[in-house]
Scaffold this active site. Structure first.
Site, mmCIF file in Angstrom:
data_model
loop_
_atom_site.group_PDB
_atom_site.id
_atom_site.type_symbol
_atom_site.label_atom_id
_atom_site.label_comp_id
_atom_site.label_asym_id
_atom_site.label_seq_id
_atom_site.Cartn_x
_atom_site.Cartn_y
_atom_site.Cartn_z
ATOM 1 N N SER A 116 0.798 -1.220 0.000
ATOM 2 C CA SER A 116 0.000 0.000 0.000
ATOM 3 C C SER A 116 0.832 1.272 0.000
ATOM 4 O O SER A 116 0.373 2.303 -0.498
ATOM 5 C CB SER A 116 -0.962 0.014 1.186
ATOM 6 O OG SER A 116 -0.255 -0.026 2.399
ATOM 7 N N HIS A 143 0.673 4.961 4.108
ATOM 8 C CA HIS A 143 -0.163 5.456 3.014
ATOM 9 C C HIS A 143 0.121 6.943 2.770
ATOM 10 O O HIS A 143 0.292 7.377 1.623
ATOM 11 C CB HIS A 143 -1.639 5.291 3.344
ATOM 12 C CG HIS A 143 -2.062 3.881 3.587
ATOM 13 N ND1 HIS A 143 -3.355 3.556 3.955
ATOM 14 C CD2 HIS A 143 -1.392 2.709 3.517
ATOM 15 C CE1 HIS A 143 -3.444 2.252 4.101
ATOM 16 N NE2 HIS A 143 -2.263 1.724 3.843
#
Length: 247
Positions: free
Chosen positions: A148, A212
């Protein structure tokens, strides 16, 4: 079993070679194969079941994933784990969520950057995103895996390069009614949600919202510096995307 996997891998590689964004599809195939052959998929009987399977999963994640405490105070080989962790996922949902986002935003980004640059960008930003998360949780003994951070970097670059591309989003509070918004609305909103979630997150790794955010910022910043104001493209609509649920 081995011949079946070889046949499937051969077909996937042939499809990748003929694709317009081969590295994006190649990364998806690679992550899928790594997951399928690992203990988290449940497809390999050699890992056992029950407690034996759980023990194998913990050992596997610890070996290939990022353990912040070991990254900074452990053996020199631990410095490679932010790269290997990019290709390891903890569950089917985790894998499919990341690969969906990579498919949606990676194809156009790779076509704009080119194969080699996109690959280096993906791995480099993913490495730095996990490194940044580990630095913020330097005492943690828990393993961190997942693409991610790298996928978030792709989202950041996509936002800069294709701000007016229209993205179809499924909003849960509207009963998953598909609505179309430009990327400059969808992706900053996603980043804001990651920021809020990171502020509420516990000290343990769990969902790596900070990775993220770091990845998203790195991706946007790279595209800004690398391509400048003349690089922005009025693009066609991107495919369907859903909210990311795991790191």
């Amino acid at each position: 079993m081995i011949s079946t996997w070889s046949t499937a891998a051969g077909r996937a590689l042939r499809a990748v070679r003929g694709a317009s964004a081969p590295m994006t599809y190649g990364l998806i195939v690679l992550c899928g194969l790594v997951f399928a052959l690992g203990p988290a998929s449940g497809l390999v009987p050699g890992y056992g079941s029950g407690d034996a399977l759980l023990a194998a999963q913990r050992a596997y994640f610890r070996h290939w994933g990022v353990v912040p405490a070991e990254l900074f105070d452990g053996p020199a080989g631990a410095a490679l784990t932010p790269a290997t962790a990019l290709f390891v996922h903890g569950s089917w949902v985790h894998l499919l969520g990341n690969m969906l986002f990579l498919f949606v935003f990676g194809v156009m980004t790779e076509e704009r950057m080119g194969r080699v640059e996109f690959t280096l960008f993906y791995v480099g930003c993913g490495y730095l995103a996990l490194l940044g998360y580990a630095a913020a949780n330097a005492a943690s003994e828990q393993s961190l895996v997942g693409a991610s951070g790298a996928v978030s970097a792709v989202l950041g670059a996509f936002l800069y390069l294709f701000p007016r591309a229209r993205v179809t989003s499924l909003l849960p509070f509207l009963f998953f009614l598909p609505l179309r918004f430009p990327a400059w609305v969808v992706l900053p909103s996603w980043a804001a949600l990651q920021w809020l979630a990171a502020g509420r997150a516990s000290d343990g790794p769990g969902v790596a919202y900070l990775a993220h955010l770091v990845g998203f910022g790195l991706g946007f910043g790279y595209a800004w510096v690398r391509y400048g104001r003349t690089a922005r493209v009025k693009a066609a609509a991107a495919p369907v995307t859903e909210g990311e649920r795991q790191p």
